[in-house]
Design a protein around this motif. Structure first.
Motif, mmCIF file in Angstrom:
data_model
loop_
_atom_site.group_PDB
_atom_site.id
_atom_site.type_symbol
_atom_site.label_atom_id
_atom_site.label_comp_id
_atom_site.label_asym_id
_atom_site.label_seq_id
_atom_site.Cartn_x
_atom_site.Cartn_y
_atom_site.Cartn_z
ATOM 1 N N LEU A 93 18.911 -4.531 12.012
ATOM 2 C CA LEU A 93 17.585 -4.969 12.426
ATOM 3 C C LEU A 93 16.473 -4.291 11.637
ATOM 4 O O LEU A 93 15.406 -4.864 11.434
ATOM 5 N N ASN A 97 21.420 -3.874 22.943
ATOM 6 C CA ASN A 97 22.474 -4.044 21.927
ATOM 7 C C ASN A 97 22.003 -3.499 20.580
ATOM 8 O O ASN A 97 22.095 -4.154 19.538
ATOM 9 N N VAL A 98 21.547 -2.231 20.604
ATOM 10 C CA VAL A 98 21.036 -1.583 19.407
ATOM 11 C C VAL A 98 21.571 -0.154 19.333
ATOM 12 O O VAL A 98 21.653 0.546 20.349
ATOM 13 N N ARG A 146 13.483 -2.547 15.978
ATOM 14 C CA ARG A 146 14.552 -3.012 16.874
ATOM 15 C C ARG A 146 14.334 -4.459 17.307
ATOM 16 O O ARG A 146 15.052 -4.961 18.171
ATOM 17 N N ARG A 160 14.190 -8.586 17.226
ATOM 18 C CA ARG A 160 14.893 -9.738 16.647
ATOM 19 C C ARG A 160 13.911 -10.666 15.943
ATOM 20 O O ARG A 160 14.296 -11.414 15.047
ATOM 21 N N ARG A 172 22.780 -3.795 14.982
ATOM 22 C CA ARG A 172 23.050 -4.715 16.092
ATOM 23 C C ARG A 172 24.417 -4.421 16.699
ATOM 24 O O ARG A 172 25.413 -4.275 15.986
#
Length: 474
Positions: free
Chosen positions: A166, A106-107, A183, A185, A213
């Protein structure tokens, strides 16, 4: 003391950059959309982070100011400089690549000059959602949106631009590239420099790339326009909706009938949602996962709210065309405002529970200044109101220019009293430098000046934006 970007300086740049990096200085780069700001400078369009760094190094050596320029959609003059030394206007319009999409993470990684609409398209192709949503998506660039920590319509569910990023790649005031396209979290290795650069409006660094994101796309959307008897009822309805629908709520917009009256008076032409326009309305949108019917969820919300006397009427969209028509009402209001011409416009936020009191007290205080019209609308779900003051019908804003500053001060003083912010989502730019000096905590200002002095000791990055030009190096 900063120096002009003169012919000798530009000749030196031409020795290091390709001809494609130079642009004619047109109104595209020097005129603000509402024509309240005019800038000047020489336009340079680097094609990579390394070329941006070359420009900054040259400016640092010659003590030439730099004004970063994204899509030119800012509303507080942060992208324009009309005073002081003639700057280099540094546009990222040649840096528009979607560098990488990783749906499994999800990047999405993009150049700082990537247009928001193109980021939306790239995410959609990967069956993902990048939720930052605002009217200028066809021209706004992600570097500028991050530099101003843009808000928009989906903050209630997904957060501001800051929450959607991010990592960033940025060029410092010394002309060095910080490769911060993280990237991860979770990364607790020291100070969060990403959050320092985001929201700094080009005064601490120039964003040349971003790791963004992405989110799963909702299986279905539901949209409803609900008439409410008062702002108090709207706030109660927001709480009820949160209990019933949780994080499926992506939009909760408050509108006053004045906005629809402006649309009827000047256009753009839209389809009124009600036969008789109520004084107050909310536009609710939800995005649901598979197995949840959004229309049914909104019908149940309406039934409970009606029983509690929080709504008096409602329209639920039954098709994509109806959904678009409801949103068109909300999204056309700023254009109607522009056509009317405001005396003073305000992008403010107050604690959500204080919004009804703010609206009542604001109307009382402004009423003492004359016969004025107030168009109050905005993102109730995150406490952000666009509280704009207009002349009476048949009059122009120029008829009231003698009270413009008093109107602004009246609104902003009230916001400050209610522990709010005089800049909710548009930034400080040059328009609100004095407001920041007036309302910010003195220790916050001291810390900001210390950071500016440490990261940009010569004051070449967007001088005069956020902090007064002579304040950054104290």
């Amino acid at each position: 003391m900063l120096n002009d970007a003169d012919d000798a300086f530009l000749s030196g740049l031409r020795e290091t950059l390709p001809e494609a990096a130079f642009r004619e200085t047109t109104e595209l780069y020097t005129r603000e959309s509402r024509d309240r700001w005019r800038g000047r400078g020489h336009v340079v369009a680097p094609g990579s982070a390394e070329e941006v760094a070359e420009v900054v190094r040259a400016c640092a050596e010659a003590r030439v100011p730099i004004v970063p320029f994204g899509g030119g959609t800012g509303l507080v003059g942060g992208q324009l400089s009309g005073e002081g030394a003639v700057p280099v206007i540094l546009t990222l319009e040649r840096m528009t690549r979607i560098r990488e999409v990783r749906p499994e993470e999800n990047v999405l990684i993009a150049d700082g000059g990537a247009v928001l609409a193109d980021i939306h398209s790239a995410a959609e192709e990967a069956d993902r959602l990048f939720p930052l949503s605002l009217a200028s998506e066809g021209t706004a660039r992600i570097g500028g949106l991050l530099a101003t920590n843009a808000g928009g319509l989906n903050v209630l569910r997904y957060g501001n631009a800051r929450a959607l990023c991010l990592g960033v790649e940025a060029v410092t005031a010394e002309g060095r590239v910080w490769h911060g396209l993280n990237r991860l979290r979770k990364d607790n290795t020291g100070y969060d420099l990403r959050d320092l650069i985001i929201g700094s409006e080009g005064t601490l660094g120039i964003i040349t790339g971003a790791a963004l994101r992405l989110f799963p796309r909702p299986a279905a959307y539901g949209t409803a326009m609900l008439a409410v008897p008062s702002p108090d009822a709207a706030v109660e309805l927001l709480g009820m909706a949160g209990r019933r629908l949780g994080e499926t709520i992506s939009g909760f917009e408050l509108m006053h009938r004045q906005g629809l009256d402006f649309l009827a008076e000047t256009g753009p032409e839209v389809t009124p949602p009600f036969a008789e326009t109520p004084d107050w309305m909310v536009l609710v949108e939800i995005g649901t996962p598979p197995g949840m019917a959004p229309d049914e969820a909104l019908e149940e919300l309406f039934a409970e709210a009606a029983e509690a006397e929080l709504v008096t009427d409602g329209v639920i969209a039954r098709s994509e065309a109806q959904r678009a028509a409801l949103w068109s009402v909300r999204e056309s209001i700023p254009e109607a405002n522009r056509r009317i011409g405001s005396i003073s416009s305000h992008d403010i936020s107050v604690p959500i529970s204080s919004i009804p009191d703010f609206i009542v007290e604001g109307g009382k205080r402004l009423g003492r200044l004359g016969n004025l019209r107030i168009n109050c609308f905005g993102h109730l779900g995150d406490g952000n109101l666009h509280y704009n003051v207009f002349p009476a019908r048949g009059e122009s804003r120029d008829d009231h220019k003698d009270i413009r500053d008093e109107v602004k001060r009246t609104v902003h003083d009230l916001v400050h009293e209610m522990q709010g912010s005089v800049s909710a989502e548009h930034g400080v730019g040059r328009l609100k430098v004095d407001d920041l000096e007036r309302y910010a905590d003195p220790e916050k200002l001291r810390m900001m000046r210390a950071i500016k002095s440490a990261l940009d000791p010569q004051g070449i990055l967007n001088p005069g934006a956020v902090l007064a030009a002579d304040q950054g190096q104290r």
